[in-house]
Design an enzyme around this catalytic site. Structure first.
Site: not given
Length: 342
Positions: A153, A222, A195
């Site tokens: 992330s 993801e 994401h």
């Protein structure tokens, strides 16, 4: 006559080490940009790939949770995971301020590691604390000496030279959808978003590519990782995990980004799209897909071999009978039918 100043003797050219005697420079380590929400309970394909790249049973991993709002438990989770996957040691390195990030004791925590893992969280905080500090430079030096550097992330975004600081989702590129901050520059001339499919971030990555066509836009789903390696001056991205890596190449884009007002939708024509599932490879230097030979399942290969032998036997039988394939098939069907009745 007084003696003159001492003069250093000129180096003897015959006493210089041969080029092949000099130690070879270490190859840079792999980079792993993970799109977030990596599997921690099932197959753990992405995390397993990281531990193996960091040295497997000899891996000594530093976890950097600066972006996370969680306390010590975030390190405890990754400590348990990495040890379960075979790593020998896990240490925490958590600068919370730029003063921390310039502390020699904090920097020294990265001296002997074989892997660095940056957690998710607030990417703007991560950039504000780490970029341009001694700690950020230590991450870069570690990468150059062969350490595997991974991040999920926010920890993925900061690996590029330009990183997404924040912004909204949506499939339509619009002016001012997002903003950039300085990344660590471990991989240059790209911008990484994470994401990607799950939070519909196509629009904001397209906006960035439209505004800065020299940047390659990389969007990572993801539980998916873009694994980047460098060899002989060529950087190659390979995809690992459950989802896809989406790449926008805007070198030939036609856009109105320079004149669009406020939050107006942007013109973005001529952007080349690459959608890469697990097992795909992409040449980041040439900006093109790496063609790979199709893998054949061993079971399928045996079936094909048997079918090939049957076809060759059929051809020989037809030639020996000197009849057409249609007549031969009828004859074989009649013989099989008579054999069943018997």
């Amino acid at each position: 006559m007084p003696n003159g100043p001492d003069v250093a003797a000129a180096p003897d050219p015959t006493n210089q080490p041969d080029e092949e005697d000099l130690p070879a420079a270490a190859a840079p380590g792999s980079l792993m940009a993970i799109g977030g929400a990596e599997d921690k309970l099932g197959r753990r394909t992405v995390l397993k790939t990281f531990v193996e790249s960091a040295g497997g049973a000899d891996a000594r991993i530093a976890v950097i949770p600066t972006a996370s709002s969680l306390g010590p438990e975030v390190v405890e989770v990754y400590d348990a995971l990495f040890r379960k996957l075979g790593a020998s040691e896990v240490v925490a390195a958590r600068p919370e301020t730029r003063e921390d990030a310039n502390d020699p004791a904090m920097v020294a925590r990265l001296d002997k590691v074989t892997g660095i893992f940056m957690t998710g969280g607030n990417q703007l905080k991560l950039s504000a604390v780490v970029s341009g500090t001694a700690f950020g430079e230590a991450i870069r030096r570690a990468h150059e000496r062969g350490v595997t550097v991974a991040g999920t992330s926010a920890g993925a975004s900061i690996q590029s030279s330009h990183m997404v600081a924040f912004g909204s989702g949506g499939s339509t590129p619009k002016q001012r959808m997002t903003q950039l901050a300085a990344g660590l520059g471990l991989v240059r001339d790209v911008v990484i978003d994470q994401h990607f499919g799950q939070r519909n971030r196509y629009g904001r990555l397209l906006m960035l590519v439209s505004q800065s066509p020299g940047l390659l836009g990389i969007g990572i789903d993801e539980d998916t990782a873009a694994v980047i390696t460098a060899e002989d001056g060529v950087e190659t991205l390979r995809v690992v995990g459950r989802g896809v890596v989406t790449i926008f190449d805007g070198r030939n884009v036609v856009s109105n980004a320079h004149e669009a007002r406020r939050t107006a939708p942007l013109l973005a024509s001529g952007v080349v799209l690459h959608v890469l599932p697990a097992g795909s490879a992409f040449d980041l230097t040439a900006k093109e897909l790496v063609r790979q030979a199709a893998a054949v399942d061993p079971g399928e290969a045996e079936e094909l071999a048997v079918a090939g032998r049957d076809l060759r036997r059929l051809a020989r039988d037809i030639a020996a009978s000197d009849v057409s394939p249609t007549v031969y098939r009828r004859r074989r069907a009649r013989q099989n039918s008579e054999g069943d009745r018997a």
